[in-house]
Design an enzyme around this catalytic site. Sequence first.
Site, PDB file in Angstrom:
ATOM      1  N   ARG A  40       0.801  -1.221   0.000  1.00 54.35           N
ATOM      2  CA  ARG A  40       0.000   0.000   0.000  1.00 54.35           C
ATOM      3  C   ARG A  40       0.837   1.276   0.000  1.00 54.35           C
ATOM      4  NH1 ARG A  40      -3.457  -2.462   4.909  1.00 54.35           N
ATOM      5  NH2 ARG A  40      -1.482  -3.598   5.110  1.00 54.35           N
ATOM      6  N   THR A  87       1.488 -12.498   8.670  1.00 52.16           N
ATOM      7  CA  THR A  87       2.190 -12.200   9.928  1.00 52.16           C
ATOM      8  C   THR A  87       2.448 -13.455  10.753  1.00 52.16           C
ATOM      9  OG1 THR A  87       0.024 -11.644  10.852  1.00 52.16           O
ATOM     10  CG2 THR A  87       1.414  -9.795  10.173  1.00 52.16           C
ATOM     11  N   GLU A 117      -9.783  -9.642  11.195  1.00 48.72           N
ATOM     12  CA  GLU A 117      -9.254  -8.654  10.260  1.00 48.72           C
ATOM     13  C   GLU A 117     -10.405  -7.954   9.538  1.00 48.72           C
ATOM     14  OE1 GLU A 117      -5.865  -7.755   9.966  1.00 48.72           O
ATOM     15  OE2 GLU A 117      -6.136  -8.876  11.834  1.00 48.72           O
ATOM     16  N   ASN A 139      44.507  33.564   9.670  1.00 54.27           N
ATOM     17  CA  ASN A 139      43.497  34.307   8.932  1.00 54.27           C
ATOM     18  C   ASN A 139      43.604  33.931   7.456  1.00 54.27           C
ATOM     19  OD1 ASN A 139      42.011  36.333   7.538  1.00 54.27           O
ATOM     20  ND2 ASN A 139      42.054  37.548   9.416  1.00 54.27           N
ATOM     21  N   ALA A 176      39.760  36.143   1.669  1.00 59.48           N
ATOM     22  CA  ALA A 176      38.656  35.797   0.764  1.00 59.48           C
ATOM     23  C   ALA A 176      39.171  35.095  -0.475  1.00 59.48           C
ATOM     24  CB  ALA A 176      37.905  37.058   0.364  1.00 59.48           C
ATOM     25  N   ARG A 234      53.212  35.719  -7.922  1.00 60.31           N
ATOM     26  CA  ARG A 234      52.309  36.261  -8.941  1.00 60.31           C
ATOM     27  C   ARG A 234      53.130  37.156  -9.850  1.00 60.31           C
ATOM     28  NH1 ARG A 234      50.129  39.926  -4.247  1.00 60.31           N
ATOM     29  NH2 ARG A 234      51.403  41.760  -4.584  1.00 60.31           N
TER      30      ARG A 234
HETATM   31  C1  UD1 Z   1      -1.779  -6.238  11.167  1.00 59.55           C
HETATM   32  C2  UD1 Z   1      -2.719  -7.132  11.995  1.00 59.55           C
HETATM   33  C3  UD1 Z   1      -3.924  -6.297  12.400  1.00 59.55           C
HETATM   34  C4  UD1 Z   1      -3.501  -5.082  13.171  1.00 59.55           C
HETATM   35  C5  UD1 Z   1      -2.457  -4.271  12.382  1.00 59.55           C
HETATM   36  C6  UD1 Z   1      -1.867  -3.203  13.302  1.00 59.55           C
HETATM   37  C7  UD1 Z   1      -2.502  -9.425  11.185  1.00 59.55           C
HETATM   38  C8  UD1 Z   1      -3.121 -10.488  10.339  1.00 59.55           C
HETATM   39  N1  UD1 Z   1      -3.134  -8.252  11.183  1.00 59.55           N
HETATM   40  O1  UD1 Z   1      -2.463  -5.884   9.986  1.00 59.55           O
HETATM   41  O2  UD1 Z   1      -4.792  -7.077  13.198  1.00 59.55           O
HETATM   42  O3  UD1 Z   1      -4.611  -4.255  13.462  1.00 59.55           O
HETATM   43  O4  UD1 Z   1      -1.374  -5.115  11.944  1.00 59.55           O
HETATM   44  O5  UD1 Z   1      -1.070  -2.296  12.597  1.00 59.55           O
HETATM   45  O6  UD1 Z   1      -1.528  -9.681  11.838  1.00 59.55           O
HETATM   46  N2  UD1 Z   1       4.869  -8.827   7.760  1.00 59.55           N
HETATM   47  C9  UD1 Z   1       5.832  -9.811   7.566  1.00 59.55           C
HETATM   48  N3  UD1 Z   1       5.549 -10.859   6.759  1.00 59.55           N
HETATM   49  C10 UD1 Z   1       4.344 -11.031   6.164  1.00 59.55           C
HETATM   50  C11 UD1 Z   1       3.358 -10.041   6.369  1.00 59.55           C
HETATM   51  C12 UD1 Z   1       3.651  -8.956   7.184  1.00 59.55           C
HETATM   52  O7  UD1 Z   1       6.923  -9.702   8.105  1.00 59.55           O
HETATM   53  O8  UD1 Z   1       4.170 -12.036   5.460  1.00 59.55           O
HETATM   54  C13 UD1 Z   1       5.188  -7.677   8.611  1.00 59.55           C
HETATM   55  C14 UD1 Z   1       5.139  -6.378   7.841  1.00 59.55           C
HETATM   56  O9  UD1 Z   1       6.440  -6.047   7.341  1.00 59.55           O
HETATM   57  C15 UD1 Z   1       4.678  -5.374   8.901  1.00 59.55           C
HETATM   58  C16 UD1 Z   1       3.899  -6.210   9.904  1.00 59.55           C
HETATM   59  O10 UD1 Z   1       4.222  -7.577   9.628  1.00 59.55           O
HETATM   60  O11 UD1 Z   1       5.745  -4.757   9.574  1.00 59.55           O
HETATM   61  C17 UD1 Z   1       2.376  -6.008   9.753  1.00 59.55           C
HETATM   62  O12 UD1 Z   1       1.994  -6.355   8.446  1.00 59.55           O
HETATM   63  P1  UD1 Z   1       0.854  -5.558   7.678  1.00 59.55           P
HETATM   64  O13 UD1 Z   1       0.677  -6.171   6.341  1.00 59.55           O
HETATM   65  O14 UD1 Z   1       1.092  -4.104   7.740  1.00 59.55           O
HETATM   66  O15 UD1 Z   1      -0.416  -5.939   8.580  1.00 59.55           O
HETATM   67  P2  UD1 Z   1      -1.767  -5.136   8.739  1.00 59.55           P
HETATM   68  O16 UD1 Z   1      -2.631  -5.390   7.542  1.00 59.55           O
HETATM   69  O17 UD1 Z   1      -1.501  -3.729   9.073  1.00 59.55           O
HETATM   70 CA    CA Z   2       0.316  -2.493   9.226  1.00 56.88          CA
END
Ligand code: UD1
Ligand code: CA
Length: 454
Positions: free
Chosen positions: A15, A78, A154, A376, A379, A439
């Site tokens: 995003r 996540t 979610e 000093n 300039a 010079r």
């Molecule tokens: C996530 C939570 C949501 C919460 C929100 C808070 C989940 C499913 N959802 O959603 O409940 O309200 O954060 O901000 O957990 N990341 C990885 N690997 C992946 C996917 C994500 O390392 O495969 C990391 C991303 O780099 C990021 C973090 O996890 O730093 C959160 O991922 P993001 O996709 O932003 O989750 P949200 O949709 O915001």
């Molecule tokens: Ca997030």
Amino acid sequence: MSSVAVILAAGNGTRMKSKHPKVLHPVLGEPMVLHVVKALKDAGVDHMIAVVGYAASQVEQVFQGRADFVYQERQLGTGHALLQALPKLAEYGEGECLVVCGDTPLLTGETLQQLQREHHEHQAKATILTAMMDDPTGYGRIVKEEGRVVSIIEEKDAPPEVRCLKEVNTGAYCFDIQWLKQGLNQLKPANAQGEYYLTDVISYLVSENQPVATWTIQDPFEAMGVNNRVQLAEAQARLKWQVLRRHMLNGVTMTDPASTFIGPWVEIAQDVVLEPGVILEGETFIDEDSVIGPWSRITNCRIGRGTRVCQSILNDCIIGPECQIGPFTFMRPGCILEDQVKIGGFVEIKKSHVDQGAKIPHLSYVGDSQVGKKVNIGAGTITCNYDGKNKYPTTFGDHCFIGSNTNLVAPVTIGEGAYVGAGSTITMDVPPAALAVARGRQRNIENWRKDKES
Ligand code: UD1
Ligand code: CA
């Protein structure tokens, strides 16, 4: 107290619409994920495990060795990310761990400590940091029955009656490692996004009759997750005011806070005045009674007490007390100025040591130089330090005086107390106390104009 934490930082942040990984987008001049690292440090965490994937080597680099890294090759959610960290977590024992997202730059160490305290108090297997949001759009909703958490849903999977809930998941948790492991191993990607959701561990624990607690953060902004560039700007604006407020309450005057930017790691002593348009970044320290501004950008510098900087750009320099810099000075990395040095308008200076009371007041380039006490430099003086291949040093002995519009072809030494006549091109060392003139001699042709016209 738990001393291990996992940072989820493998996503690319679709995003954000960016080729750069989301967690490296700067907030107040520092990569977003480093704000999270700082919060964990402030909370007393001593081992951090970062899950990296998208642009992993770039992300690793900004940590500068402050974490162990595990790889998530494909970003399957996540839960899948945290699963990758389990073997590493096991090396740090079987107790509890904090889990945070790399995209929540406003989170503080205090809040994470409080989260851990709640976890202990409730003897929970998981404690979720939650926030009450007027506009919960985009966050996972906390679903409770009779005041107890039953699940996190979610937004994309939520029916209308869940979407209208205002308590959201901030993405920070404290887990019992054994139960986390069991929960993660149960995950299925049966949801709208086809991902392994970490949040589904919660309903699993509830189904196993394990205690799950929540703790609601006071200031919902602190919980803000950055998913797009509008949120990036909002998070930055919020943090900017927090930082400015902290410095003002500590005794720093800002004549125009709206146009003042101060990075999160900058330190400023009492009675410093920041004029409009000042940007202070990196690990900068400004000592008492200094006046900075207007329109100066200072990055990774130490500035001594009572120094004045005006409309200038300073990078990676150490500046002593009672110096005067600018207007329109460009100080490049590696300069050290002792006290009462004056560097004036349209002077560029690089990798040089300038001793006490020396002056380079106008229109000069001084590079790779040792400038003695009370020298000093007139300039338009140029140290010709580069032959197209190598750089060479110039040494100015104490009390020497360089006439205007002089070229000093390095390597060259001007002895203590020596003089160089204006307009000279100096290619040989000048002995102490000598006068060097290099010079063409002036020749006057009498009545030349009359002759020409007749
Ligand atoms: C996530 C939570 C949501 C919460 C929100 C808070 C989940 C499913 N959802 O959603 O409940 O309200 O954060 O901000 O957990 N990341 C990885 N690997 C992946 C996917 C994500 O390392 O495969 C990391 C991303 O780099 C990021 C973090 O996890 O730093 C959160 O991922 P993001 O996709 O932003 O989750 P949200 O949709 O915001
Ligand atoms: Ca997030």
